[in-house]
Design a protein around this motif. Structure first.
Motif, PDB file in Angstrom:
ATOM      1  N   VAL A   1       7.144   5.642  -4.236  1.00 53.46           N
ATOM      2  CA  VAL A   1       5.919   5.191  -3.557  1.00 53.46           C
ATOM      3  C   VAL A   1       6.123   5.141  -2.046  1.00 53.46           C
ATOM      4  O   VAL A   1       5.210   5.445  -1.273  1.00 53.46           O
ATOM      5  CB  VAL A   1       5.484   3.820  -4.100  1.00 53.46           C
ATOM      6  N   GLN A   2       7.314   4.789  -1.621  1.00 49.90           N
ATOM      7  CA  GLN A   2       7.630   4.723  -0.190  1.00 49.90           C
ATOM      8  C   GLN A   2       7.332   6.053   0.509  1.00 49.90           C
ATOM      9  O   GLN A   2       6.924   6.071   1.676  1.00 49.90           O
ATOM     10  CB  GLN A   2       9.100   4.361  -0.014  1.00 49.90           C
ATOM     11  N   THR A   3       7.508   7.163  -0.181  1.00 50.26           N
ATOM     12  CA  THR A   3       7.352   8.491   0.423  1.00 50.26           C
ATOM     13  C   THR A   3       5.920   9.012   0.383  1.00 50.26           C
ATOM     14  O   THR A   3       5.638  10.085   0.908  1.00 50.26           O
ATOM     15  CB  THR A   3       8.252   9.516  -0.306  1.00 50.26           C
TER      16      THR A   3
ATOM     17  N   GLU B   1      13.664  -0.219   3.096  1.00 52.32           N
ATOM     18  CA  GLU B   1      13.669  -1.578   3.640  1.00 52.32           C
ATOM     19  C   GLU B   1      12.343  -2.229   3.263  1.00 52.32           C
ATOM     20  O   GLU B   1      11.289  -1.756   3.697  1.00 52.32           O
ATOM     21  CB  GLU B   1      13.845  -1.562   5.161  1.00 52.32           C
ATOM     22  N   PRO B   2      12.383  -3.287   2.436  1.00 50.03           N
ATOM     23  CA  PRO B   2      11.129  -3.837   1.896  1.00 50.03           C
ATOM     24  C   PRO B   2      10.057  -4.131   2.938  1.00 50.03           C
ATOM     25  O   PRO B   2       8.908  -3.692   2.792  1.00 50.03           O
ATOM     26  CB  PRO B   2      11.594  -5.115   1.193  1.00 50.03           C
ATOM     27  N   PHE B   3      10.398  -4.865   3.986  1.00 49.79           N
ATOM     28  CA  PHE B   3       9.377  -5.294   4.945  1.00 49.79           C
ATOM     29  C   PHE B   3       9.022  -4.209   5.960  1.00 49.79           C
ATOM     30  O   PHE B   3       8.012  -4.327   6.650  1.00 49.79           O
ATOM     31  CB  PHE B   3       9.835  -6.557   5.677  1.00 49.79           C
ATOM     32  N   LYS B   4       9.832  -3.179   6.033  1.00 49.05           N
ATOM     33  CA  LYS B   4       9.552  -2.082   6.962  1.00 49.05           C
ATOM     34  C   LYS B   4       8.797  -0.950   6.282  1.00 49.05           C
ATOM     35  O   LYS B   4       7.895  -0.354   6.881  1.00 49.05           O
ATOM     36  CB  LYS B   4      10.864  -1.556   7.538  1.00 49.05           C
ATOM     37  N   ASP B   5       9.162  -0.652   5.040  1.00 45.92           N
ATOM     38  CA  ASP B   5       8.634   0.526   4.361  1.00 45.92           C
ATOM     39  C   ASP B   5       7.455   0.244   3.441  1.00 45.92           C
ATOM     40  O   ASP B   5       6.856   1.176   2.899  1.00 45.92           O
ATOM     41  CB  ASP B   5       9.745   1.208   3.559  1.00 45.92           C
ATOM     42  N   PHE B   6       7.140  -1.054   3.219  1.00 35.04           N
ATOM     43  CA  PHE B   6       6.028  -1.416   2.341  1.00 35.04           C
ATOM     44  C   PHE B   6       5.158  -2.477   3.020  1.00 35.04           C
ATOM     45  O   PHE B   6       5.606  -3.193   3.924  1.00 35.04           O
ATOM     46  CB  PHE B   6       6.541  -1.970   1.008  1.00 35.04           C
ATOM     47  N   THR B   7       3.949  -2.571   2.547  1.00 36.49           N
ATOM     48  CA  THR B   7       3.045  -3.618   3.014  1.00 36.49           C
ATOM     49  C   THR B   7       2.388  -4.277   1.802  1.00 36.49           C
ATOM     50  O   THR B   7       2.115  -3.613   0.794  1.00 36.49           O
ATOM     51  CB  THR B   7       1.991  -3.042   3.988  1.00 36.49           C
TER      52      THR B   7
ATOM     53  N   GLY C   1       3.539  -8.081  -8.269  1.00 32.39           N
ATOM     54  CA  GLY C   1       2.698  -7.823  -7.113  1.00 32.39           C
ATOM     55  C   GLY C   1       2.450  -6.347  -6.881  1.00 32.39           C
ATOM     56  O   GLY C   1       3.101  -5.485  -7.466  1.00 32.39           O
ATOM     57  N   VAL C   2       1.483  -6.075  -6.006  1.00 36.36           N
ATOM     58  CA  VAL C   2       1.110  -4.710  -5.659  1.00 36.36           C
ATOM     59  C   VAL C   2       1.489  -4.457  -4.205  1.00 36.36           C
ATOM     60  O   VAL C   2       1.174  -5.260  -3.327  1.00 36.36           O
ATOM     61  CB  VAL C   2      -0.397  -4.478  -5.863  1.00 36.36           C
ATOM     62  N   PHE C   3       2.158  -3.316  -3.979  1.00 39.95           N
ATOM     63  CA  PHE C   3       2.553  -2.911  -2.636  1.00 39.95           C
ATOM     64  C   PHE C   3       2.012  -1.527  -2.339  1.00 39.95           C
ATOM     65  O   PHE C   3       1.799  -0.717  -3.245  1.00 39.95           O
ATOM     66  CB  PHE C   3       4.081  -2.872  -2.501  1.00 39.95           C
ATOM     67  N   ALA C   4       1.812  -1.269  -1.042  1.00 41.61           N
ATOM     68  CA  ALA C   4       1.396   0.052  -0.582  1.00 41.61           C
ATOM     69  C   ALA C   4       2.431   0.553   0.423  1.00 41.61           C
ATOM     70  O   ALA C   4       3.177  -0.242   1.010  1.00 41.61           O
ATOM     71  CB  ALA C   4       0.023  -0.029   0.081  1.00 41.61           C
ATOM     72  N   PRO C   5       2.494   1.862   0.631  1.00 41.39           N
ATOM     73  CA  PRO C   5       3.386   2.369   1.674  1.00 41.39           C
ATOM     74  C   PRO C   5       3.023   1.769   3.027  1.00 41.39           C
ATOM     75  O   PRO C   5       1.843   1.498   3.301  1.00 41.39           O
ATOM     76  CB  PRO C   5       3.129   3.879   1.653  1.00 41.39           C
ATOM     77  N   ALA C   6       4.017   1.545   3.869  1.00 40.65           N
ATOM     78  CA  ALA C   6       3.759   0.993   5.202  1.00 40.65           C
ATOM     79  C   ALA C   6       2.738   1.865   5.936  1.00 40.65           C
ATOM     80  O   ALA C   6       2.750   3.094   5.826  1.00 40.65           O
ATOM     81  CB  ALA C   6       5.059   0.945   5.995  1.00 40.65           C
ATOM     82  N   GLY C   7       1.847   1.194   6.665  1.00 45.10           N
ATOM     83  CA  GLY C   7       0.820   1.909   7.402  1.00 45.10           C
ATOM     84  C   GLY C   7      -0.508   2.010   6.686  1.00 45.10           C
ATOM     85  O   GLY C   7      -1.494   2.484   7.267  1.00 45.10           O
ATOM     86  N   THR C   8      -0.564   1.566   5.424  1.00 44.19           N
ATOM     87  CA  THR C   8      -1.828   1.574   4.697  1.00 44.19           C
ATOM     88  C   THR C   8      -2.784   0.572   5.356  1.00 44.19           C
ATOM     89  O   THR C   8      -2.428  -0.597   5.525  1.00 44.19           O
ATOM     90  CB  THR C   8      -1.624   1.204   3.220  1.00 44.19           C
ATOM     91  N   PRO C   9      -3.978   0.982   5.747  1.00 45.90           N
ATOM     92  CA  PRO C   9      -4.887   0.096   6.487  1.00 45.90           C
ATOM     93  C   PRO C   9      -5.236  -1.185   5.714  1.00 45.90           C
ATOM     94  O   PRO C   9      -5.383  -1.158   4.482  1.00 45.90           O
ATOM     95  CB  PRO C   9      -6.132   0.961   6.687  1.00 45.90           C
ATOM     96  N   LEU C  10      -5.385  -2.273   6.443  1.00 46.01           N
ATOM     97  CA  LEU C  10      -5.718  -3.562   5.841  1.00 46.01           C
ATOM     98  C   LEU C  10      -7.025  -3.517   5.047  1.00 46.01           C
ATOM     99  O   LEU C  10      -7.084  -4.068   3.942  1.00 46.01           O
ATOM    100  CB  LEU C  10      -5.788  -4.648   6.915  1.00 46.01           C
ATOM    101  N   PRO C  11      -8.108  -2.870   5.557  1.00 45.46           N
ATOM    102  CA  PRO C  11      -9.346  -2.845   4.760  1.00 45.46           C
ATOM    103  C   PRO C  11      -9.153  -2.241   3.367  1.00 45.46           C
ATOM    104  O   PRO C  11      -9.769  -2.704   2.399  1.00 45.46           O
ATOM    105  CB  PRO C  11     -10.289  -1.988   5.614  1.00 45.46           C
ATOM    106  N   LEU C  12      -8.315  -1.221   3.247  1.00 43.76           N
ATOM    107  CA  LEU C  12      -8.053  -0.635   1.931  1.00 43.76           C
ATOM    108  C   LEU C  12      -7.298  -1.621   1.048  1.00 43.76           C
ATOM    109  O   LEU C  12      -7.613  -1.788  -0.134  1.00 43.76           O
ATOM    110  CB  LEU C  12      -7.234   0.654   2.072  1.00 43.76           C
TER     111      LEU C  12
END
Length: 332
Positions: A88-90, A118-124, A261-272
């Motif tokens: 998912v990170q990629t 890196e959890p807090f760097k690569d995921f949101t 919990g549910v995570f998205a790749p880093a950079g996924t916009p907050l509204p989404l």
């Protein structure tokens, strides 16, 4: 004869500029992609049949009902959840591929070994679906009728006690190792690719005990095939009121809740991310879904991205303290 235009030149220029801007904006608006524009993929880093898998399929159905778009559940198990998380990170941060996982991958493993992310760097954070309780269990015909008897037998035998868990560095692995260190008996962790395989291994007699979540074990517990000896959490599980918590048994370090919990790749916009969280909140508030989740052994939450991140960071610290206290390290 043409009537003179009484509009002042400055106002006329502003009107023309606004009209030109609106004309330019129309194609951009027409081209703006709708969301979701294709099937959504929820990656579960564990095999089908476990507690995470059951929960994610309820969530997937809720998303599909809410948005009318197909939702695919993609089980990518292995390495305690790392393989699925790394995949998912990629992926592009466009909201179409998300990770549904447990606290293991993002709050426990980072303290135990070097990870490919890196959890807090690569995921949101997207949403905290549920909190969960896991426990130490044995087959129903195991000679130990209680946790105390299990520990006494483990101390008395010459060989280490094998305890199945759902992967290297999982909460189950941490529990088994911490119990041995804290209570003074030898433990051999036996790693499986998820909670469902652990239950089957204990039922088959491959290992005498295992550590897994209530949701996965619930059918076997209800059928009288397995017996839970102890459970984590601040309070006893409502479906298993006879099972004491680790804190009651003198091991309070194991009481922090695990979570799904549910995570998205880093950079996924907050509204989404907020759109996904809204569906989780509706699922948690639904009487029918809430009853189903409770029946499975989950504690429904459905949080905002910000609230989930706060709990994620708090559990990261709590589990990190436990890992350091017990000295557990898994070198990859």
């Amino acid at each position: 004869m043409r009537t003179p235009d009484a509009t002042p030149p400055g106002a006329r220029r502003r009107t023309l500029l606004a009209a030109a801007g609106a004309a330019l904006a129309l194609p951009a608006l027409a081209q703006a992609p709708t969301f979701p524009s294709r099937p959504i993929r929820l990656v579960v880093p564990f095999p089908p049949g476990g507690g995470t898998d059951i929960l994610v399929r309820l969530y997937a159905q809720a998303l599909q009902d809410a948005w009318g778009q197909s939702v695919v559940v993609d089980n990518r198990s292995g390495a305690g959840g790392v393989i699925g998380a790394q995949h998912v990170q990629t992926q592009p941060p466009d909201g179409h591929t998300l990770l549904v996982t447990v606290s293991t991958t993002h709050a426990i493993l980072p303290h135990m070994q070097k990870l490919p992310f890196e959890p807090f760097k690569d995921f949101t954070a997207v949403t905290l679906l549920t909190r969960a309780q896991s426990g130490l269990f044995v087959r129903a015909d195991h000679p130990a009728a209680s946790f105390q008897e299990f520990v006494a037998a483990a101390k008395a035998q010459a060989q280490p006690t094998a305890v199945g868990d759902w992967g290297v560095g999982s909460f189950g692995h941490l529990v088994a190792a911490a119990l041995g260190i804290t209570l003074g008996f030898q433990v051999v962790p036996v790693h499986y690719r998820g909670a469902a395989p652990i239950a089957l291994a204990v039922l088959a007699g491959e290992v005498p005990a295992g550590s897994a979540d209530v949701a996965t074990l619930r059918p076997h517990l209800q059928a009288g095939k397995l017996r839970m000896l102890a459970i984590n959490g601040a309070a006893r599980h409502p479906a298993l009121p006879e099972v004491p918590t680790y804190g009651e048994l003198g091991v309070p370090d194991l009481d922090p809740y695990s979570w799904f919990g549910v995570f998205a790749p880093a950079g996924t916009p907050l509204p989404l991310r907020e759109k996904f969280a809204e569906v989780a909140q509706q699922l948690a508030r639904s009487p029918q879904a809430g009853a189903r989740l409770a029946e499975l052994g989950f504690i429904p939450v459905g949080s905002s991205p910000a609230a989930f991140e706060a709990e994620w960071r708090a559990s990261y610290t709590a589990f990190g303290n436990l890992v350091r206290k017990t000295g557990i390290r898994v070198d990859s």
